[in-house]
Design a protein around this motif. Structure first.
Motif, PDB file in Angstrom:
ATOM      1  N   ASP A 158       0.566   3.851  -3.043  1.00  0.00           N
ATOM      2  CA  ASP A 158       0.066   5.199  -2.744  1.00  0.00           C
ATOM      3  C   ASP A 158       1.138   6.265  -2.923  1.00  0.00           C
ATOM      4  N   HIS A 217       1.309   9.719  -5.062  1.00  0.00           N
ATOM      5  CA  HIS A 217       1.570  10.952  -4.320  1.00  0.00           C
ATOM      6  C   HIS A 217       2.767  11.688  -4.918  1.00  0.00           C
ATOM      7  N   HIS A 264      -7.205  10.036  -5.759  1.00  0.00           N
ATOM      8  CA  HIS A 264      -6.447   9.714  -4.548  1.00  0.00           C
ATOM      9  C   HIS A 264      -6.944  10.516  -3.346  1.00  0.00           C
ATOM     10  N   GLY A 265      -8.249  10.674  -3.251  1.00  0.00           N
ATOM     11  CA  GLY A 265      -8.800  11.476  -2.170  1.00  0.00           C
ATOM     12  C   GLY A 265      -8.489  10.940  -0.784  1.00  0.00           C
ATOM     13  N   SER A 266      -8.189   9.634  -0.696  1.00  0.00           N
ATOM     14  CA  SER A 266      -7.945   9.038   0.615  1.00  0.00           C
ATOM     15  C   SER A 266      -6.519   9.275   1.105  1.00  0.00           C
ATOM     16  N   MET A 267      -5.646   9.761   0.240  1.00  0.00           N
ATOM     17  CA  MET A 267      -4.258   9.985   0.626  1.00  0.00           C
ATOM     18  C   MET A 267      -4.074  11.387   1.194  1.00  0.00           C
ATOM     19  N   PRO A 268      -3.412  11.508   2.322  1.00  0.00           N
ATOM     20  CA  PRO A 268      -3.211  12.824   2.935  1.00  0.00           C
ATOM     21  C   PRO A 268      -2.336  13.728   2.079  1.00  0.00           C
ATOM     22  N   SER A 279      -8.719  13.645  -8.054  1.00  0.00           N
ATOM     23  CA  SER A 279      -9.961  12.888  -8.042  1.00  0.00           C
ATOM     24  C   SER A 279      -9.749  11.415  -7.757  1.00  0.00           C
ATOM     25  N   LYS A 281       0.840  -1.213   0.000  1.00  0.00           N
ATOM     26  CA  LYS A 281       0.000   0.000   0.000  1.00  0.00           C
ATOM     27  C   LYS A 281       0.868   1.253   0.000  1.00  0.00           C
ATOM     28  N   THR A 303      -6.795  18.432  -4.900  1.00  0.00           N
ATOM     29  CA  THR A 303      -7.943  18.067  -5.725  1.00  0.00           C
ATOM     30  C   THR A 303      -7.691  18.534  -7.152  1.00  0.00           C
TER      31      THR A 303
END
Length: 203
Positions: free
Chosen positions: A59, A63, A126-130, A124, A55, A134
């Motif tokens: 991710d 990023h 990778h909204g779950s990644m800190p 749009s 993961k 956007t």
């Protein structure tokens, strides 16, 4: 008398043979038993990684790719040589890291992260990644120039770096791969330093 002795001798040989046979059978049984007492290692243990490592790599590739997209906007938009220099250093550091993590995923038999999305679309997916911007934020940044661009870019990249540091800390806590955890430590050290540098530039 001789027949009795001969008979006794034959019986003794047979008994010895039987005992030897039993002994070898026990040895074999012991060997077979020994070979099954050690539980087989899991694939993750054999490869030295776990699901968190996969993961992290997947991710962080996405990023990093957005950071490269942001860095690519700087030439022609920024009026600050220090911002331009920082963008070059970010790209120079993160591009090789993307390649390294992609190689890990291949070795681990894991699905590679998508790095083919254009910069405007990264937010749009990778909204779950800190720390991810956007699509709207990326579009707004791309439309700015000069001092406005520099301020916006620094603000966004600080947030982006802070997200990467958070992800890297999670990898250090939950990952199993020594290489991935070492990269996470390198990311924390480098991006914390760049956050401090960017905060100074904003002032």
């Amino acid at each position: 008398m001789k027949k009795s002795l001969i008979g006794f001798g034959v019986a003794g040989v047979v008994a010895v043979a039987l005992l030897a046979g039993c002994g070898s059978g026990n040895d074999m049984a012991g060997m077979q038993h020994g070979s099954t007492t050690t539980p087989p290692s899991s694939t993750a243990e054999q490869d030295g990684h776990n699901e968190q490592d996969v993961k992290f790599a997947q991710d962080m590739i996405g990023h990093h790719q957005q950071a490269l997209d942001m860095a690519a906007m700087v030439p022609g938009k920024s009026t600050n040589p220090k911002v331009t220099d920082l963008a070059k250093r970010i790209a120079a550091a993160q591009d090789p890291e993307i390649k390294t993590m992609t190689e890990w995923l291949t070795e681990w038999g894991a699905a590679p992260a998508s790095t083919s999305m254009p910069g405007m679309d990264h937010g749009s997916g990778h909204g779950s990644m800190p720390g991810m911007m956007t699509a709207e934020e990326m579009a707004k940044l791309n439309g700015a120039t000069g001092a406005e661009f520099d301020r916006m870019w620094l603000d966004m990249m600080i947030k982006h770096h802070q997200g990467a540091v958070e992800m890297a800390k999670t990898e250090q806590e939950k990952g199993a791969s020594a290489d991935a955890k070492k990269l996470a430590q390198d990311i924390i050290a480098a991006q914390q330093a760049e956050i401090t540098e960017m905060q100074a530039l904003l002032k």
